[in-house]
Design a protein around this motif. Structure first.
Motif, PDB file in Angstrom:
ATOM      1  N   TYR A  44      52.411  28.851  87.630  1.00 40.80           N
ATOM      2  CA  TYR A  44      52.453  29.846  88.701  1.00 40.80           C
ATOM      3  C   TYR A  44      53.420  30.981  88.367  1.00 40.80           C
ATOM      4  N   SER A  45      54.548  30.656  87.725  1.00 32.97           N
ATOM      5  CA  SER A  45      55.508  31.707  87.369  1.00 32.97           C
ATOM      6  C   SER A  45      54.881  32.708  86.408  1.00 32.97           C
ATOM      7  N   GLU A  46      54.035  32.211  85.493  1.00 28.73           N
ATOM      8  CA  GLU A  46      53.363  33.098  84.541  1.00 28.73           C
ATOM      9  C   GLU A  46      52.312  33.953  85.236  1.00 28.73           C
ATOM     10  N   VAL A  47      51.650  33.376  86.250  1.00 26.11           N
ATOM     11  CA  VAL A  47      50.671  34.143  87.010  1.00 26.11           C
ATOM     12  C   VAL A  47      51.333  35.380  87.597  1.00 26.11           C
ATOM     13  N   TYR A  48      52.510  35.192  88.203  1.00 25.14           N
ATOM     14  CA  TYR A  48      53.186  36.299  88.879  1.00 25.14           C
ATOM     15  C   TYR A  48      53.838  37.268  87.893  1.00 25.14           C
ATOM     16  N   GLU A  49      54.141  36.780  86.686  1.00 22.72           N
ATOM     17  CA  GLU A  49      54.704  37.662  85.662  1.00 22.72           C
ATOM     18  C   GLU A  49      53.622  38.493  84.988  1.00 22.72           C
ATOM     19  N   GLN A  50      52.468  37.889  84.734  1.00 22.52           N
ATOM     20  CA  GLN A  50      51.443  38.527  83.914  1.00 22.52           C
ATOM     21  C   GLN A  50      50.346  39.222  84.716  1.00 22.52           C
ATOM     22  N   ILE A  51      50.120  38.786  85.953  1.00 20.37           N
ATOM     23  CA  ILE A  51      48.993  39.317  86.711  1.00 20.37           C
ATOM     24  C   ILE A  51      49.437  40.216  87.852  1.00 20.37           C
ATOM     25  N   PHE A  84      50.610  38.234  97.535  1.00 22.18           N
ATOM     26  CA  PHE A  84      49.748  37.671  96.502  1.00 22.18           C
ATOM     27  C   PHE A  84      50.080  36.207  96.227  1.00 22.18           C
ATOM     28  N   GLY A  85      51.365  35.886  96.152  1.00 23.31           N
ATOM     29  CA  GLY A  85      51.775  34.516  95.861  1.00 23.31           C
ATOM     30  C   GLY A  85      51.316  33.531  96.918  1.00 23.31           C
ATOM     31  N   ALA A  86      51.441  33.923  98.178  1.00 19.78           N
ATOM     32  CA  ALA A  86      51.031  33.043  99.273  1.00 19.78           C
ATOM     33  C   ALA A  86      49.529  32.803  99.243  1.00 19.78           C
ATOM     34  N   ILE A  87      48.767  33.844  98.957  1.00 17.88           N
ATOM     35  CA  ILE A  87      47.308  33.722  98.924  1.00 17.88           C
ATOM     36  C   ILE A  87      46.873  32.836  97.766  1.00 17.88           C
ATOM     37  N   MET A  88      47.399  33.095  96.576  1.00 20.49           N
ATOM     38  CA  MET A  88      46.982  32.328  95.398  1.00 20.49           C
ATOM     39  C   MET A  88      47.308  30.851  95.545  1.00 20.49           C
ATOM     40  N   SER A  89      48.541  30.536  95.969  1.00 24.13           N
ATOM     41  CA  SER A  89      48.926  29.133  96.067  1.00 24.13           C
ATOM     42  C   SER A  89      48.108  28.409  97.128  1.00 24.13           C
ATOM     43  N   SER A  90      47.820  29.063  98.249  1.00 16.65           N
ATOM     44  CA  SER A  90      47.052  28.408  99.312  1.00 16.65           C
ATOM     45  C   SER A  90      45.615  28.151  98.879  1.00 16.65           C
ATOM     46  N   VAL A  91      45.030  29.077  98.132  1.00 19.60           N
ATOM     47  CA  VAL A  91      43.654  28.895  97.663  1.00 19.60           C
ATOM     48  C   VAL A  91      43.562  27.721  96.699  1.00 19.60           C
ATOM     49  N   TYR A  92      44.498  27.632  95.760  1.00 18.20           N
ATOM     50  CA  TYR A  92      44.455  26.526  94.802  1.00 18.20           C
ATOM     51  C   TYR A  92      44.681  25.180  95.485  1.00 18.20           C
ATOM     52  N   GLU A 102      51.033  22.119  88.413  1.00 19.49           N
ATOM     53  CA  GLU A 102      51.873  23.299  88.203  1.00 19.49           C
ATOM     54  C   GLU A 102      51.162  24.353  87.362  1.00 19.49           C
ATOM     55  N   SER A 103      50.240  23.915  86.494  1.00 17.00           N
ATOM     56  CA  SER A 103      49.452  24.847  85.698  1.00 17.00           C
ATOM     57  C   SER A 103      48.067  24.988  86.325  1.00 17.00           C
ATOM     58  N   VAL A 104      47.583  26.216  86.413  1.00 11.44           N
ATOM     59  CA  VAL A 104      46.276  26.466  87.019  1.00 11.44           C
ATOM     60  C   VAL A 104      45.431  27.279  86.053  1.00 11.44           C
ATOM     61  N   MET A 105      44.123  27.107  86.144  1.00 12.06           N
ATOM     62  CA  MET A 105      43.214  27.890  85.316  1.00 12.06           C
ATOM     63  C   MET A 105      42.879  29.182  86.043  1.00 12.06           C
ATOM     64  N   GLU A 122      42.119  48.594  90.569  1.00 16.97           N
ATOM     65  CA  GLU A 122      43.202  47.627  90.807  1.00 16.97           C
ATOM     66  C   GLU A 122      42.714  46.507  91.727  1.00 16.97           C
ATOM     67  N   SER A 123      41.762  45.759  91.182  1.00 12.20           N
ATOM     68  CA  SER A 123      41.177  44.650  91.933  1.00 12.20           C
ATOM     69  C   SER A 123      40.646  43.638  90.935  1.00 12.20           C
ATOM     70  N   SER A 124      40.544  42.402  91.355  1.00 10.54           N
ATOM     71  CA  SER A 124      40.053  41.345  90.481  1.00 10.54           C
ATOM     72  C   SER A 124      39.247  40.341  91.279  1.00 10.54           C
ATOM     73  N   LEU A 125      38.240  39.782  90.648  1.00  4.01           N
ATOM     74  CA  LEU A 125      37.425  38.730  91.248  1.00  4.01           C
ATOM     75  C   LEU A 125      37.774  37.421  90.544  1.00  4.01           C
ATOM     76  N   TYR A 126      38.358  36.484  91.296  1.00  4.38           N
ATOM     77  CA  TYR A 126      38.761  35.176  90.754  1.00  4.38           C
ATOM     78  C   TYR A 126      37.748  34.117  91.176  1.00  4.38           C
ATOM     79  N   PHE A 127      37.600  33.107  90.324  1.00  2.00           N
ATOM     80  CA  PHE A 127      36.846  31.920  90.694  1.00  2.00           C
ATOM     81  C   PHE A 127      37.768  30.723  90.555  1.00  2.00           C
ATOM     82  N   VAL A 128      37.925  29.962  91.628  1.00  2.00           N
ATOM     83  CA  VAL A 128      38.807  28.787  91.631  1.00  2.00           C
ATOM     84  C   VAL A 128      37.934  27.553  91.872  1.00  2.00           C
ATOM     85  N   PRO A 129      37.655  26.771  90.831  1.00  2.00           N
ATOM     86  CA  PRO A 129      36.784  25.604  90.996  1.00  2.00           C
ATOM     87  C   PRO A 129      37.524  24.406  91.554  1.00  2.00           C
ATOM     88  N   GLN A 130      36.794  23.539  92.238  1.00  2.00           N
ATOM     89  CA  GLN A 130      37.375  22.265  92.629  1.00  2.00           C
ATOM     90  C   GLN A 130      37.451  21.364  91.401  1.00  2.00           C
TER      91      GLN A 130
END
Length: 202
Positions: free
Chosen positions: A48-55, A144-152, A160-163, A177-185
Protein backbone atom coordinates in the motif's frame (compact mmCIF):
# COMPACT_ATOMS: atom_id res chain seq x y z
CA UNK A 1 8.08 -7.58 -9.58
CA UNK A 2 7.44 -10.07 -6.77
CA UNK A 3 4.43 -12.20 -7.56
CA UNK A 4 3.02 -15.65 -6.98
CA UNK A 5 2.14 -15.72 -10.68
CA UNK A 6 4.43 -16.80 -13.50
CA UNK A 7 5.68 -14.49 -16.25
CA UNK A 8 3.50 -16.37 -18.74
CA UNK A 9 0.40 -15.89 -16.60
CA UNK A 10 1.08 -12.18 -16.14
CA UNK A 11 1.70 -11.73 -19.88
CA UNK A 12 -1.60 -13.45 -20.64
CA UNK A 13 -3.42 -11.30 -18.08
CA UNK A 14 -1.86 -8.14 -19.52
CA UNK A 15 -3.06 -9.10 -22.99
CA UNK A 16 -6.62 -9.69 -21.74
CA UNK A 17 -6.63 -6.33 -19.93
CA UNK A 18 -5.11 -4.70 -23.03
CA UNK A 19 -7.94 -6.02 -25.22
CA UNK A 20 -10.59 -4.90 -22.75
CA UNK A 21 -9.02 -1.48 -22.24
CA UNK A 22 -8.59 -0.98 -25.96
CA UNK A 23 -12.28 -1.69 -26.43
CA UNK A 24 -13.08 0.87 -23.72
CA UNK A 25 -10.84 3.50 -25.33
CA UNK A 26 -12.58 2.97 -28.68
CA UNK A 27 -15.98 3.41 -27.03
CA UNK A 28 -14.79 6.60 -25.35
CA UNK A 29 -13.48 7.90 -28.69
CA UNK A 30 -16.85 7.19 -30.29
CA UNK A 31 -18.69 8.85 -27.42
CA UNK A 32 -16.84 12.16 -27.62
CA UNK A 33 -16.05 11.89 -31.36
CA UNK A 34 -12.38 12.58 -30.62
CA UNK A 35 -9.36 10.24 -30.58
CA UNK A 36 -8.59 8.64 -27.21
CA UNK A 37 -5.63 6.29 -26.81
CA UNK A 38 -4.64 3.88 -24.07
CA UNK A 39 -1.26 2.95 -22.64
CA UNK A 40 -0.11 -0.62 -22.13
CA UNK A 41 -1.94 -1.82 -18.99
CA UNK A 42 -0.15 -1.60 -15.66
CA UNK A 43 -0.10 -4.87 -13.68
CA UNK A 44 2.02 -4.74 -10.55
CA UNK A 45 2.20 -6.22 -7.08
CA UNK A 46 2.66 -3.33 -4.65
CA UNK A 47 2.53 -2.67 -0.94
CA UNK A 48 0.00 0.00 0.00
CA UNK A 49 2.86 2.41 0.75
CA UNK A 50 4.17 1.87 -2.79
CA UNK A 51 0.71 2.46 -4.24
CA UNK A 52 0.60 5.91 -2.63
CA UNK A 53 4.20 6.69 -3.60
CA UNK A 54 3.98 5.59 -7.23
CA UNK A 55 0.35 6.16 -8.22
CA UNK A 56 -1.28 8.86 -6.13
CA UNK A 57 -0.82 10.35 -2.63
CA UNK A 58 -2.96 8.72 0.04
CA UNK A 59 -4.57 12.05 1.01
CA UNK A 60 -5.39 13.19 -2.55
CA UNK A 61 -9.14 13.83 -2.84
CA UNK A 62 -10.70 12.13 -5.85
CA UNK A 63 -14.04 11.17 -7.27
CA UNK A 64 -14.42 7.42 -7.58
CA UNK A 65 -17.02 5.47 -9.50
CA UNK A 66 -17.36 1.81 -8.54
CA UNK A 67 -19.08 -1.03 -10.39
CA UNK A 68 -19.26 -4.58 -9.08
CA UNK A 69 -18.86 -7.51 -11.48
CA UNK A 70 -20.78 -10.75 -10.98
CA UNK A 71 -21.24 -14.02 -12.81
CA UNK A 72 -18.49 -16.43 -13.82
CA UNK A 73 -15.98 -14.03 -12.23
CA UNK A 74 -16.38 -11.58 -9.35
CA UNK A 75 -14.57 -8.32 -8.82
CA UNK A 76 -14.79 -4.55 -8.73
CA UNK A 77 -14.09 -1.88 -11.32
CA UNK A 78 -12.91 1.41 -9.88
CA UNK A 79 -12.55 4.63 -11.89
CA UNK A 80 -10.73 7.47 -10.14
CA UNK A 81 -10.45 11.07 -11.28
CA UNK A 82 -9.35 14.31 -9.61
CA UNK A 83 -11.46 17.48 -9.72
CA UNK A 84 -9.57 19.17 -12.54
CA UNK A 85 -9.67 16.07 -14.74
CA UNK A 86 -13.33 15.57 -13.92
CA UNK A 87 -14.15 19.00 -15.32
CA UNK A 88 -12.01 18.40 -18.42
CA UNK A 89 -13.55 15.01 -19.16
CA UNK A 90 -17.10 16.26 -18.68
CA UNK A 91 -16.47 19.26 -20.93
CA UNK A 92 -15.16 16.89 -23.61
CA UNK A 93 -18.37 14.88 -23.36
CA UNK A 94 -20.84 17.78 -23.33
CA UNK A 95 -22.12 19.59 -26.44
CA UNK A 96 -21.18 23.24 -26.79
CA UNK A 97 -23.43 25.66 -24.91
CA UNK A 98 -24.11 23.34 -21.97
CA UNK A 99 -23.08 24.95 -18.68
CA UNK A 100 -20.92 22.91 -16.32
CA UNK A 101 -22.37 21.93 -12.96
CA UNK A 102 -21.26 19.44 -10.31
CA UNK A 103 -24.53 17.49 -10.61
CA UNK A 104 -24.14 17.26 -14.38
CA UNK A 105 -20.51 16.25 -13.99
CA UNK A 106 -21.33 13.41 -11.57
CA UNK A 107 -24.06 12.08 -13.85
CA UNK A 108 -21.80 12.29 -16.91
CA UNK A 109 -18.94 10.52 -15.13
CA UNK A 110 -21.20 7.69 -14.01
CA UNK A 111 -22.46 7.22 -17.56
CA UNK A 112 -18.90 7.37 -18.87
CA UNK A 113 -17.74 4.64 -16.49
CA UNK A 114 -20.82 2.56 -17.32
CA UNK A 115 -19.81 2.70 -21.00
CA UNK A 116 -16.13 2.02 -20.29
CA UNK A 117 -16.78 -0.98 -18.06
CA UNK A 118 -19.35 -2.59 -20.33
CA UNK A 119 -17.10 -2.08 -23.35
CA UNK A 120 -14.27 -3.66 -21.38
CA UNK A 121 -16.40 -6.61 -20.30
CA UNK A 122 -17.90 -7.21 -23.74
CA UNK A 123 -14.39 -7.82 -25.06
CA UNK A 124 -13.58 -10.18 -22.17
CA UNK A 125 -16.88 -12.07 -22.53
CA UNK A 126 -16.17 -12.73 -26.21
CA UNK A 127 -12.56 -13.71 -25.57
CA UNK A 128 -13.18 -16.10 -22.67
CA UNK A 129 -16.76 -17.18 -23.48
CA UNK A 130 -18.07 -16.44 -19.99
CA UNK A 131 -21.10 -14.69 -18.50
CA UNK A 132 -20.60 -11.42 -16.63
CA UNK A 133 -22.97 -8.71 -15.36
CA UNK A 134 -22.41 -5.53 -13.36
CA UNK A 135 -24.08 -3.36 -10.77
CA UNK A 136 -25.04 0.24 -11.51
CA UNK A 137 -22.23 2.81 -11.10
CA UNK A 138 -21.83 4.20 -7.58
CA UNK A 139 -20.02 7.54 -7.16
CA UNK A 140 -18.24 8.69 -4.03
CA UNK A 141 -15.76 11.43 -3.17
CA UNK A 142 -13.01 10.76 -0.62
CA UNK A 143 -9.28 10.48 -0.13
CA UNK A 144 -7.59 8.09 -2.54
CA UNK A 145 -6.14 5.98 0.28
CA UNK A 146 -9.50 5.47 1.97
CA UNK A 147 -11.16 4.46 -1.30
CA UNK A 148 -8.43 2.03 -2.38
CA UNK A 149 -8.14 0.26 0.97
CA UNK A 150 -11.91 -0.10 1.36
CA UNK A 151 -12.31 -1.56 -2.13
CA UNK A 152 -9.61 -4.17 -1.60
CA UNK A 153 -11.04 -5.15 1.80
CA UNK A 154 -14.55 -5.43 0.33
CA UNK A 155 -13.16 -7.77 -2.33
CA UNK A 156 -11.66 -10.01 0.36
CA UNK A 157 -8.06 -8.95 -0.19
CA UNK A 158 -6.47 -8.35 3.20
CA UNK A 159 -2.79 -8.83 2.32
CA UNK A 160 -0.25 -6.03 2.65
CA UNK A 161 0.65 -6.44 -1.03
CA UNK A 162 -2.07 -5.91 -3.63
CA UNK A 163 -2.20 -6.44 -7.37
CA UNK A 164 -2.74 -3.19 -9.21
CA UNK A 165 -4.45 -3.69 -12.57
CA UNK A 166 -5.20 -0.43 -14.32
CA UNK A 167 -5.60 1.29 -17.66
CA UNK A 168 -4.65 4.89 -18.39
CA UNK A 169 -6.13 6.95 -21.21
CA UNK A 170 -4.64 9.73 -23.32
CA UNK A 171 -6.41 12.48 -25.24
CA UNK A 172 -4.63 14.80 -27.71
CA UNK A 173 -1.28 13.48 -26.46
CA UNK A 174 -1.99 14.35 -22.83
CA UNK A 175 -2.71 11.84 -20.07
CA UNK A 176 -6.21 12.12 -18.69
CA UNK A 177 -5.74 12.27 -14.92
CA UNK A 178 -7.94 9.24 -14.43
CA UNK A 179 -7.50 5.49 -14.24
CA UNK A 180 -9.69 2.42 -14.54
CA UNK A 181 -8.76 -0.26 -11.97
CA UNK A 182 -9.91 -3.85 -11.78
CA UNK A 183 -9.83 -5.47 -8.33
CA UNK A 184 -10.55 -9.22 -8.51
CA UNK A 185 -11.80 -11.36 -5.67
CA UNK A 186 -9.33 -14.04 -4.48
CA UNK A 187 -9.19 -17.02 -6.84
CA UNK A 188 -10.63 -15.19 -9.85
CA UNK A 189 -7.30 -14.69 -11.61
CA UNK A 190 -6.55 -18.41 -11.29
CA UNK A 191 -9.84 -19.17 -13.05
CA UNK A 192 -8.96 -16.72 -15.81
CA UNK A 193 -5.55 -18.34 -16.27
CA UNK A 194 -7.20 -21.75 -16.64
CA UNK A 195 -9.54 -20.37 -19.31
CA UNK A 196 -6.54 -18.87 -21.10
CA UNK A 197 -4.69 -22.19 -20.93
CA UNK A 198 -1.77 -20.88 -18.88
CA UNK A 199 -2.73 -21.94 -15.35
CA UNK A 200 0.02 -23.65 -13.39
CA UNK A 201 2.80 -22.72 -15.80
CA UNK A 202 6.22 -21.73 -14.43
Amino acid sequence: MNSEYSALELDALKEVINIGGGNAATSLSNLIDKPVNMTVPIIEMLDYSEVYEQIMPEDAVVKAIMMRMFGDADGMFLFTVDQAASESIVKMMMPEGISYSELLADSALQELVNILVHSFLNAIIKLLDIQLVTSVPLLTKDMFGAIMSSVYVEQGQYEESVMIIKNEFYYAGDRLESSLYFVPQPGILEKMFELLGVGGED
